[in-house]
Write a protein that holds these residues in place. Structure first.
Motif, PDB file in Angstrom:
ATOM      1  N   LYS B  81       0.817  -1.214   0.000  1.00  0.00           N
ATOM      2  CA  LYS B  81       0.000   0.000   0.000  1.00  0.00           C
ATOM      3  C   LYS B  81       0.847   1.258   0.000  1.00  0.00           C
ATOM      4  CE  LYS B  81      -3.958  -1.640   2.539  1.00  0.00           C
ATOM      5  NZ  LYS B  81      -4.405  -1.267   3.865  1.00  0.00           N
ATOM      6  N   LYS B  82       0.195   2.373  -0.329  1.00  0.00           N
ATOM      7  CA  LYS B  82       0.872   3.666  -0.351  1.00  0.00           C
ATOM      8  C   LYS B  82       1.376   4.029   1.048  1.00  0.00           C
ATOM      9  CE  LYS B  82      -2.384   5.707  -2.805  1.00  0.00           C
ATOM     10  NZ  LYS B  82      -3.274   6.761  -3.228  1.00  0.00           N
ATOM     11  N   GLY B  83       2.399   4.898   1.097  1.00  0.00           N
ATOM     12  CA  GLY B  83       2.900   5.375   2.382  1.00  0.00           C
ATOM     13  C   GLY B  83       3.842   4.409   3.066  1.00  0.00           C
ATOM     14  N   HIS B  84       4.436   3.484   2.305  1.00  0.00           N
ATOM     15  CA  HIS B  84       5.376   2.540   2.905  1.00  0.00           C
ATOM     16  C   HIS B  84       6.791   2.733   2.353  1.00  0.00           C
ATOM     17  CE1 HIS B  84       1.817   0.590   4.469  1.00  0.00           C
ATOM     18  NE2 HIS B  84       2.591  -0.106   5.257  1.00  0.00           N
ATOM     19  N   PRO B  87       9.192   2.594   5.580  1.00  0.00           N
ATOM     20  CA  PRO B  87       9.288   1.195   6.016  1.00  0.00           C
ATOM     21  C   PRO B  87      10.093   0.329   5.054  1.00  0.00           C
ATOM     22  CG  PRO B  87       7.088   1.979   6.412  1.00  0.00           C
ATOM     23  CD  PRO B  87       7.814   3.085   5.702  1.00  0.00           C
TER      24      PRO B  87
END
Lengths: 211, 111
Positions: B81-84, B87
């Protein structure tokens, strides 16, 4: 940015509650940094194990990897942990749908499966010690084995206590933006435990039985 | 109260959309669980059937483990998913260090 104390309904609950507040964003980022560090930690334990595998005192007739490991026990343990990874996915799915009770149900099942895994590991270690005299101090092989697998088992035990503590602490609060990120991060930890186990059953048990 | 809804004016529409999205995500997760189960079964069978050569079995089960972990990371841990971005940076730096450590320890015992 949403407020931590806000009361929500299914309609107003944000799509990504695990990242909806500043605290949640920080938690998310910090936890992934920690997982990067855990990767390095477990890599060093795997490397040590690979270097010391089957290193026992000469002419000691001590049991080696191919003598002690058994496929069925490892298989059952693997299935328990893999299934518990799926049940914690279900828990987070319900967290995102603002279904507090369903989230608790699936985290509860996750804990039971994890406890089953841990019980099997205790039985396994006990079996090795009494049947093969394969102990932490019996050989370099023994030290490396118990350090690697025991460290993972310690992570399972910690993960169980973590999820259980969160569940007891938040039982009467319901879901909010204060505790949703906590549940999310705990589930990431639980998945990471399964990631490590995939390499343990492959490198330690399966490769041990192949020779 | 600062409650910025990034959603449209009609909350019902968003809820329908989100329900559809999470149902879709759940489908992917069920598929990845089935794949992980399947990969595990093949790995255990490769060792359990005993018919395979050591030089085939070891790289093969290691490959199965890597594929299974990719499923776990990208679907169960939502790295698809987006926003990784951060991480991914943290984790893959850890993976790089892991490779170096295992490589070092396995070559140091060669002689």
């Amino acid at each position: 940015m949403m407020q931590i104390e806000e009361k929500f309904t299914f309609e107003t609950w944000p799509a990504s509650p695990e990242k909806a507040t500043l605290e949640a964003k920080n938690k998310f980022l910090g936890f992934w940094l920690f997982l990067g560090g855990e990767t390095v930690l477990f890599a060093s334990l795997f490397a040590t194990y690979l270097a010391l595998k089957n290193r026992v005192p000469e002419n000691s007739h001590m049991a080696l990897a191919k003598d002690i490991f058994e496929l069925p026990l490892t298989f059952v343990a693997t299935m328990l942990l893999l299934t518990s990874s799926l049940t914690s996915v279900y828990a987070i799915y319900h967290m995102k749908n603002f279904a507090f009770k369903k989230m608790y149900l699936w985290f509860g099942i996750t804990i039971l499966l994890g406890a089953g895994f841990l019980g099997l590991e205790v039985y396994e270690f006990n079996h090795y010690v009494h049947k093969f005299h394969h102990t932490f101090t019996s050989s370099a092989f023994g030290s490396a084995f118990y350090t690697l697998v025991g460290f993972h088992g310690g992570h399972v035990a910690f993960g169980l206590l973590w999820i259980l503590t969160l569940m007891i602490r938040n039982a009467k609060r319901g879901l909010n933006l204060y505790n949703a990120p906590k549940f999310y991060v705990a589930s990431l930890y639980w998945h990471f435990i399964d990631v490590v186990w995939v390499f343990i059953f492959t490198v330690v048990y399966l490769m041990g039985m192949v020779g | 109260m600062v409650n910025q809804q990034l959603n449209s004016a009609n909350p019902r529409v968003d809820i329908e959309y989100r329900r559809k999205k999470s149902a879709e995500e759940m489908r992917y997760q069920i598929v990845s669980f089935s794949m992980m189960l399947f990969l595990t079964l093949i790995a255990f069978a490769t060792v359990g059937l005993k018919g395979f050569d050591h030089w085939f079995a070891v790289p093969f089960i290691l490959l199965l483990a890597v594929v299974q972990v990719i499923f776990q990371l990208f679907y169960f841990m939502h790295m698809n998913k987006k926003g990784h971005e951060a991480p991914s940076l943290f984790l893959f730096t850890g993976v790089l260090a892991a490779f170096l450590i295992v490589w070092t320890f396995s070559t140091i015992i060669w002689w």
